[in-house]
Design a protein around this motif. Structure first.
Motif, PDB file in Angstrom:
ATOM      1  N   PRO A  90       0.809  -1.229   0.000  1.00 48.24           N
ATOM      2  CA  PRO A  90       0.000   0.000   0.000  1.00 48.24           C
ATOM      3  C   PRO A  90       0.835   1.268   0.000  1.00 48.24           C
ATOM      4  CG  PRO A  90      -0.948  -1.606   1.493  1.00 48.24           C
ATOM      5  CD  PRO A  90       0.367  -2.182   1.030  1.00 48.24           C
ATOM      6  N   GLU A  91       2.047   1.211   0.560  1.00 46.44           N
ATOM      7  CA  GLU A  91       2.911   2.387   0.639  1.00 46.44           C
ATOM      8  C   GLU A  91       3.885   2.492  -0.535  1.00 46.44           C
ATOM      9  OE1 GLU A  91       1.130   1.102   4.157  1.00 46.44           O
ATOM     10  OE2 GLU A  91       2.779   0.032   3.163  1.00 46.44           O
ATOM     11  N   SER A  92       4.060   1.423  -1.304  1.00 39.42           N
ATOM     12  CA  SER A  92       5.059   1.395  -2.375  1.00 39.42           C
ATOM     13  C   SER A  92       4.445   0.716  -3.591  1.00 39.42           C
ATOM     14  CB  SER A  92       6.315   0.652  -1.904  1.00 39.42           C
ATOM     15  OG  SER A  92       7.323   0.698  -2.883  1.00 39.42           O
ATOM     16  N   ARG A  93       4.090   1.509  -4.606  1.00 44.26           N
ATOM     17  CA  ARG A  93       3.274   0.995  -5.706  1.00 44.26           C
ATOM     18  C   ARG A  93       3.932   1.156  -7.071  1.00 44.26           C
ATOM     19  NH1 ARG A  93      -3.029   1.935  -4.164  1.00 44.26           N
ATOM     20  NH2 ARG A  93      -2.835   1.833  -1.903  1.00 44.26           N
ATOM     21  N   THR A  94       5.224   1.373  -7.109  1.00 42.63           N
ATOM     22  CA  THR A  94       5.902   1.697  -8.367  1.00 42.63           C
ATOM     23  C   THR A  94       6.232   0.437  -9.148  1.00 42.63           C
ATOM     24  OG1 THR A  94       6.894   3.641  -7.335  1.00 42.63           O
ATOM     25  CG2 THR A  94       7.870   2.863  -9.392  1.00 42.63           C
ATOM     26  N   SER A  95       5.670   0.320 -10.348  1.00 41.63           N
ATOM     27  CA  SER A  95       6.038  -0.765 -11.270  1.00 41.63           C
ATOM     28  C   SER A  95       5.292  -0.560 -12.575  1.00 41.63           C
ATOM     29  CB  SER A  95       5.718  -2.142 -10.690  1.00 41.63           C
ATOM     30  OG  SER A  95       4.347  -2.447 -10.815  1.00 41.63           O
ATOM     31  N   PHE A  96       5.741  -1.264 -13.621  1.00 39.09           N
ATOM     32  CA  PHE A  96       5.020  -1.251 -14.886  1.00 39.09           C
ATOM     33  C   PHE A  96       3.611  -1.792 -14.707  1.00 39.09           C
ATOM     34  CE2 PHE A  96       8.521  -1.183 -18.328  1.00 39.09           C
ATOM     35  CZ  PHE A  96       8.156   0.095 -18.702  1.00 39.09           C
ATOM     36  N   ALA A  97       3.467  -2.814 -13.858  1.00 36.54           N
ATOM     37  CA  ALA A  97       2.162  -3.451 -13.698  1.00 36.54           C
ATOM     38  C   ALA A  97       1.129  -2.478 -13.155  1.00 36.54           C
ATOM     39  CB  ALA A  97       2.272  -4.667 -12.786  1.00 36.54           C
ATOM     40  N   THR A  98       1.519  -1.662 -12.167  1.00 36.91           N
ATOM     41  CA  THR A  98       0.554  -0.716 -11.620  1.00 36.91           C
ATOM     42  C   THR A  98       0.266   0.422 -12.599  1.00 36.91           C
ATOM     43  OG1 THR A  98       2.373   0.373 -10.422  1.00 36.91           O
ATOM     44  CG2 THR A  98       1.022  -1.199  -9.196  1.00 36.91           C
ATOM     45  N   GLU A  99       1.211   0.690 -13.497  1.00 39.25           N
ATOM     46  CA  GLU A  99       0.947   1.684 -14.539  1.00 39.25           C
ATOM     47  C   GLU A  99      -0.022   1.143 -15.570  1.00 39.25           C
ATOM     48  OE1 GLU A  99       3.327   3.691 -18.286  1.00 39.25           O
ATOM     49  OE2 GLU A  99       4.419   3.407 -16.411  1.00 39.25           O
ATOM     50  N   LEU A 100       0.185  -0.114 -15.971  1.00 36.97           N
ATOM     51  CA  LEU A 100      -0.604  -0.691 -17.053  1.00 36.97           C
ATOM     52  C   LEU A 100      -1.936  -1.258 -16.566  1.00 36.97           C
ATOM     53  CD1 LEU A 100      -0.374  -1.207 -20.097  1.00 36.97           C
ATOM     54  CD2 LEU A 100       0.662  -3.422 -19.572  1.00 36.97           C
ATOM     55  N   PHE A 101      -1.936  -1.809 -15.363  1.00 37.35           N
ATOM     56  CA  PHE A 101      -3.135  -2.478 -14.831  1.00 37.35           C
ATOM     57  C   PHE A 101      -3.550  -1.861 -13.485  1.00 37.35           C
ATOM     58  CE2 PHE A 101      -0.926  -5.676 -17.428  1.00 37.35           C
ATOM     59  CZ  PHE A 101      -1.944  -6.069 -18.291  1.00 37.35           C
ATOM     60  N   GLY A 102      -3.401  -0.554 -13.376  1.00 38.23           N
ATOM     61  CA  GLY A 102      -3.695   0.104 -12.109  1.00 38.23           C
ATOM     62  C   GLY A 102      -5.122  -0.091 -11.637  1.00 38.23           C
ATOM     63  N   ASP A 103      -6.080  -0.161 -12.580  1.00 33.98           N
ATOM     64  CA  ASP A 103      -7.471  -0.342 -12.188  1.00 33.98           C
ATOM     65  C   ASP A 103      -7.714  -1.679 -11.515  1.00 33.98           C
ATOM     66  OD1 ASP A 103      -6.792  -1.342 -14.802  1.00 33.98           O
ATOM     67  OD2 ASP A 103      -8.922  -1.813 -15.098  1.00 33.98           O
ATOM     68  N   VAL A 104      -6.851  -2.654 -11.805  1.00 32.17           N
ATOM     69  CA  VAL A 104      -6.968  -3.987 -11.201  1.00 32.17           C
ATOM     70  C   VAL A 104      -6.172  -4.074  -9.906  1.00 32.17           C
ATOM     71  CG1 VAL A 104      -6.527  -6.457 -11.564  1.00 32.17           C
ATOM     72  CG2 VAL A 104      -7.307  -5.024 -13.477  1.00 32.17           C
ATOM     73  N   LEU A 105      -4.992  -3.449  -9.878  1.00 34.74           N
ATOM     74  CA  LEU A 105      -4.069  -3.649  -8.763  1.00 34.74           C
ATOM     75  C   LEU A 105      -4.256  -2.669  -7.615  1.00 34.74           C
ATOM     76  CD1 LEU A 105      -0.822  -4.487 -10.770  1.00 34.74           C
ATOM     77  CD2 LEU A 105      -2.370  -6.068  -9.613  1.00 34.74           C
ATOM     78  N   HIS A 106      -4.585  -1.426  -7.900  1.00 32.76           N
ATOM     79  CA  HIS A 106      -4.707  -0.461  -6.801  1.00 32.76           C
ATOM     80  C   HIS A 106      -5.795  -0.844  -5.795  1.00 32.76           C
ATOM     81  CE1 HIS A 106      -1.604   2.304  -7.964  1.00 32.76           C
ATOM     82  NE2 HIS A 106      -2.126   2.492  -9.163  1.00 32.76           N
ATOM     83  N   PRO A 107      -6.941  -1.368  -6.213  1.00 32.02           N
ATOM     84  CA  PRO A 107      -7.906  -1.808  -5.202  1.00 32.02           C
ATOM     85  C   PRO A 107      -7.361  -2.908  -4.293  1.00 32.02           C
ATOM     86  CG  PRO A 107      -9.000  -1.528  -7.317  1.00 32.02           C
ATOM     87  CD  PRO A 107      -7.524  -1.391  -7.569  1.00 32.02           C
ATOM     88  N   ARG A 108      -6.543  -3.802  -4.834  1.00 31.18           N
ATOM     89  CA  ARG A 108      -5.925  -4.839  -3.999  1.00 31.18           C
ATOM     90  C   ARG A 108      -4.958  -4.220  -2.992  1.00 31.18           C
ATOM     91  NH1 ARG A 108      -5.386 -10.354  -6.154  1.00 31.18           N
ATOM     92  NH2 ARG A 108      -6.860 -10.662  -7.861  1.00 31.18           N
ATOM     93  N   LEU A 109      -4.160  -3.263  -3.471  1.00 30.05           N
ATOM     94  CA  LEU A 109      -3.216  -2.597  -2.572  1.00 30.05           C
ATOM     95  C   LEU A 109      -3.956  -1.763  -1.531  1.00 30.05           C
ATOM     96  CD1 LEU A 109      -0.607  -1.582  -5.285  1.00 30.05           C
ATOM     97  CD2 LEU A 109      -0.299  -3.323  -3.518  1.00 30.05           C
ATOM     98  N   ASP A 110      -5.058  -1.167  -1.928  1.00 32.07           N
ATOM     99  CA  ASP A 110      -5.864  -0.410  -0.965  1.00 32.07           C
ATOM    100  C   ASP A 110      -6.363  -1.306   0.172  1.00 32.07           C
ATOM    101  OD1 ASP A 110      -5.540   1.909  -2.435  1.00 32.07           O
ATOM    102  OD2 ASP A 110      -7.468   1.725  -3.481  1.00 32.07           O
ATOM    103  N   ARG A 111      -6.553  -2.589  -0.134  1.00 27.36           N
ATOM    104  CA  ARG A 111      -7.008  -3.537   0.895  1.00 27.36           C
ATOM    105  C   ARG A 111      -5.868  -4.047   1.758  1.00 27.36           C
ATOM    106  NH1 ARG A 111     -10.188  -5.456  -3.576  1.00 27.36           N
ATOM    107  NH2 ARG A 111      -8.789  -7.244  -3.867  1.00 27.36           N
ATOM    108  N   GLY A 112      -4.623  -3.608   1.440  1.00 27.69           N
ATOM    109  CA  GLY A 112      -3.485  -3.996   2.254  1.00 27.69           C
ATOM    110  C   GLY A 112      -2.687  -5.170   1.746  1.00 27.69           C
ATOM    111  N   GLU A 113      -2.899  -5.590   0.508  1.00 27.49           N
ATOM    112  CA  GLU A 113      -2.176  -6.743  -0.021  1.00 27.49           C
ATOM    113  C   GLU A 113      -0.695  -6.419  -0.239  1.00 27.49           C
ATOM    114  OE1 GLU A 113      -3.541  -8.947  -3.320  1.00 27.49           O
ATOM    115  OE2 GLU A 113      -5.631  -9.043  -2.636  1.00 27.49           O
TER     116      GLU A 113
END
Length: 246
Positions: A90-113
């Motif tokens: 949740p505090e460190s989100r830098t990667s190609f994956a979060t740039e390309l698939f942010g709509d899928v990954l940010h909600p998971r990170l918001d949940r603390g994954e």
């Protein structure tokens, strides 16, 4: 590189010998990085993923991200392949994956994954032909990262022709359909697994994914966290059996 379909058992037998000849090295010096960027260029050009360029190098800003570890895989002290591992929190989100698939990954990170995102999986075209075991020994680093960081999810950004490999080895499923990767001519889909759920099944079927806590600390601990020394050359200290059990 072409992972292709899952190999037959004889490949794993040959892999047992290659495992003893493999070193994992965190690439930190300008010389090491330049060799990596050249290998990426050769591999991507060979695979039809990029157009020719004058620099004959492939790098990106994510190579220097604070949550990234870029490894070289050496066989008999020759650089043969590489993998960059991002640890997403949740505090460190830098990667190609979060740039390309942010709509899928940010909600998971918001949940603390905690998510392990392996990227820039590449192999020298000539050595990939010589060592067909390289895909297993390279992606093994992502599995070790999942173990070390107690990941909830393991990712893979995968071209269509490689998805069967990740379903077979890591029991991953597609969670986002193919999208255009920056500066790459082919699209990639996003695959993922629930690491705690699949962990034992993967270890049982592919014992090469086993590791010692000492090996994982040598690979992933930063200097401030007690990592032993910069530029560590790491061998597995628990040599696994390469032959799968199922």
């Amino acid at each position: 590189m072409k992972a292709g379909a899952e190999p037959r058992n004889p490949l794993f037998v040959r892999g047992a010998g290659l495992f003893d000849r493999v070193d994992y090295r965190l690439l930190e010096t300008p010389e090491e990085k330049d060799a990596l960027y050249l290998m990426r260029y050769r591999a991507y050009l060979h695979g039809g993923l990029i157009l020719p360029s004058e620099s004959q190098r492939v790098s990106d800003p994510y190579d220097d991200a604070p949550n990234a570890w870029t490894f070289g895989i050496y066989v008999d002290r020759e650089l043969c392949s590489s993998l960059r591992v991002h640890v997403l929190t949740p505090e460190s989100r830098t990667s190609f994956a979060t740039e390309l698939f942010g709509d899928v990954l940010h909600p998971r990170l918001d949940r603390g994954e905690v998510i392990i995102d392996p990227a820039r999986f590449v192999a020298d075209p000539d050595k990939a032909q010589r060592y067909p075991e390289l895909p297993y020994l390279t992606v093994r680093l992502a599995y070790l990262a999942c173990e070390h960081f107690n990941a909830d999810t393991g990712l893979a950004q995968v071209r269509a022709e490689h998805q069967a490999f990740y379903r077979r080895v890591f029991l991953q499923e597609t969670i986002a359909e193919p999208r255009s990767f920056p500066n790459v001519l082919k699209k990639v889909a996003l695959m993922a697994c629930d690491f705690p759920t699949v962990r034992e099944r993967v270890l049982t079927r592919f014992p090469i994914m086993r590791s010692s806590a000492f090996e994982r600390r040598m690979l992933f601990e930063r200097p401030a966290e007690g990592r032993f020394f910069p530029g560590a050359v790491v061998k597995s200290f628990e040599r696994p059996s390469i032959v799968p059990n199922g």
